[in-house]
Scaffold this active site. Structure first.
Site, PDB file in Angstrom:
ATOM      1  N   GLU A   1      18.887  89.647  66.817  1.00 41.12           N
ATOM      2  CA  GLU A   1      20.314  89.732  66.486  1.00 41.12           C
ATOM      3  C   GLU A   1      20.634  91.081  65.851  1.00 41.12           C
ATOM      4  OE1 GLU A   1      23.644  86.729  64.668  1.00 41.12           O
ATOM      5  OE2 GLU A   1      21.731  86.856  63.600  1.00 41.12           O
TER       6      GLU A   1
ATOM      7  N   LYS B   1      27.878  79.649  46.120  1.00 40.04           N
ATOM      8  CA  LYS B   1      27.536  81.048  45.856  1.00 40.04           C
ATOM      9  C   LYS B   1      27.988  81.913  47.017  1.00 40.04           C
ATOM     10  CE  LYS B   1      23.777  83.512  46.532  1.00 40.04           C
ATOM     11  NZ  LYS B   1      24.325  84.878  46.782  1.00 40.04           N
TER      12      LYS B   1
ATOM     13  N   GLU C   1      23.489  76.897  59.234  1.00 45.12           N
ATOM     14  CA  GLU C   1      24.201  77.612  60.309  1.00 45.12           C
ATOM     15  C   GLU C   1      23.680  79.036  60.262  1.00 45.12           C
ATOM     16  OE1 GLU C   1      25.823  79.785  62.483  1.00 45.12           O
ATOM     17  OE2 GLU C   1      27.582  79.904  61.184  1.00 45.12           O
TER      18      GLU C   1
ATOM     19  N   CYS D   1      28.106  85.438  64.335  1.00 50.94           N
ATOM     20  CA  CYS D   1      26.933  84.878  65.016  1.00 50.94           C
ATOM     21  C   CYS D   1      27.269  84.303  66.380  1.00 50.94           C
ATOM     22  CB  CYS D   1      26.255  83.823  64.147  1.00 50.94           C
ATOM     23  SG  CYS D   1      27.390  82.667  63.382  1.00 50.94           S
TER      24      CYS D   1
END
Length: 479
Positions: free
Chosen positions: A381, A178, A251, A285
């Site tokens: 983040e 997906k 991840e 990231c």
């Protein structure tokens, strides 16, 4: 007069299909803020169909030889090169990225990564067979795990899809993938390419939203769930997968420290760090977003970094002078803007700190200094073109601050002192430590973190192994 939107479709069991109930979502080009396509908003019937197709295809694909799987992946890599311009066009529309950089920085590594896993298919390793008990010989079989439910992110839709499907298919698994609901176009095109090479059902694409992803992860068919995404999403996947003890590969987020010591070549470090922080609008990231600079060079470094930010351009995909394009969606623009709006009084915006234009989701390259370790923008983040700078006094404090976040994906150390670099590479609690560079990746080396950055590895033989299971076979020598 309205423009008709392009219709994207799921790819299930070797054919393109609309959602069973006909539901769709609009897909927006972030460089314009306007919709250009619709994609299926897939529901339970669509997920069931994709899982059934992958399960039906698994026994035959599992039993192919490594050489057969290698040939298929090499054909896919060749086809990606042949269809490169089509893939680039789809990805640019997906993301608003600069066309030239997408061509030079994404297609070559994607093709190389597929070819690496084609080779890995023929390098299945296990411990030596032997008689560990008298009269008995033991051997190790390394087998595919089965159907893999995979969820890819929106920051690198093409490349992250490759990181998902290539090792899984190389190991003999079948896949239901997906893409993000905001970036399905290039993945649907990949399905067309892979579908011309792989047997039906080996690779399936289902588009949709978070609910679609939840249905995939909670479905009883997959033996493994793999996601690249936020910490929140990873925690939800892990919790959902735990209900039937699926394997999980996560991840997740990052907050990479960039530790700069006073013996560093400031000009070179600033040049490299600014690119590593602003590339892809900081939507990476592993981006160099959190710089820690030794006190003696702090002011000089900040001035040089602010100048580099002011000289960095963002803009439309066809502008050859831009380093990065827009943020991916309106929610992401609001998130990045919110971090800057909520800065504490002691912080100083050295460059940027604002939206660019009123068309699309562009944000200026931004540098923020004067920050404390417990400030929100240090701990959380941002995932945007924002580089923060802190001033440290000594090596011990640098390590403490670098490790003092919940993420542990990537980091870098900048120094001419080899012993210091080696000490820091041991002390930094991150899955990757770069020395005097930041962000290069190669197919042969693993990518993955610790703590809330997740577990499991992408790329490398370690990533390939994650998509296999180990079976012990023991036979009597007396039979």
């Amino acid at each position: 007069m309205s423009t008709e939107l392009r219709r994207l479709r799921n790819y299930i069991d070797g054919e393109f299909r609309d959602a069973a109930d006909g539901r769709t979502t609009e897909v927006v080009n972030p460089a314009t803020g306007e919709a250009y396509a619709t994609a299926p908003l897939s529901g339970q019937s669509d997920v069931d169909a994709a899982m059934a197709a992958a399960a039906a295809a698994f026994p035959a694909w599992r039993d192919t030889t490594p050489a057969e799987r290698q040939r298929a992946l090499l054909k896919i890599a060749d086809a990606f090169e042949e269809r490169a311009e089509d893939l680039i066009a789809a990805e640019v529309e997906n993301t608003g990225k600069p066309t030239g950089l997408t061509r030079s920085e994404e297609i070559p590594p994607m093709v190389d990564q597929i070819r690496f896993f084609a080779g890995a298919a023929r390098m299945l390793e296990g411990r030596s067979a032997g008689e560990y008990m008298e009269g008995m010989t033991s051997i190790i079989r390394r087998e595919p795990v089965g159907v893999c439910a995979q969820v890819a992110p929106w920051n690198y839709p093409m490349m992250m899809a490759v990181w998902k499907f290539a090792p899984a298919i190389a190991a003999g698994n079948t896949v239901v993938l997906k893409p993000s609901d905001t970036t399905p176009a290039s993945t649907v095109l990949m399905a067309e390419i892979l579908g011309s090479i792989l047997p039906k059902g080996v690779f399936n694409v289902v588009t949709g939203d978070r609910e679609t992803g939840r249905m995939m992860v909670e479905h009883p068919t997959p033996a493994m769930a793999s996601i690249t995404g936020s910490v929140r999403a990873g925690m939800q996947v892990a919790a959902s997968a735990a209900k039937d003890v699926k394997r999980v590969h996560l991840e997740l987020g990052g907050k990479a420290p960039v530790v700069v010591f006073e013996d560093t070549d400031i000009a070179k470090a600033v040049e490299d760090i600014s690119v590593a922080g602003f590339f892809n609008a900081g939507q990476d990231c592993t981006a160099a977003t959190r710089v820690l600079v030794q006190h003696s060079i702090h002011d000089e470094f900040v001035a040089a970094l602010a100048k580099a930010a002011a000289e960095t351009k963002t803009g439309q995909p066809d502008d050859e002078d831009v380093l990065y394009g827009p943020l991916n969606n309106s929610n992401q623009l609001a998130q990045v803007s919110g971090f800057i709006e909520r800065l504490p009084a002691h912080a100083k915006v050295e460059a940027g700190g604002h939206r660019v234009g009123d068309k699309g989701y562009f944000y200026a390259p931004t540098v923020v200094s004067g920050l404390n370790q417990d400030d929100e923008i240090i701990q959380k983040e941002v995932f945007g073109p924002v580089i923060t700078v802190q001033s440290f006094t000594d090596e011990e404090q640098a390590v403490e601050w670098a490790n003092g976040v919940e993420y542990a994906l990537a980091s870098s150390v900048w120094t001419k002192d080899h012993s210091r670099a080696m000490r820091l590479s041991k002390a930094l609690d991150f899955g990757c430590v770069w020395i005097n560079t930041h962000i290069p990746l190669v197919a042969e080396m693993p990518h993955g973190g610790f703590k809330k950055s997740g577990y499991g590895k992408d790329l490398s033989a370690y990533g390939f192994d994650d998509y296999t299971r180990i079976k012990h076979v023991m036979t009597s020598l007396d039979a």
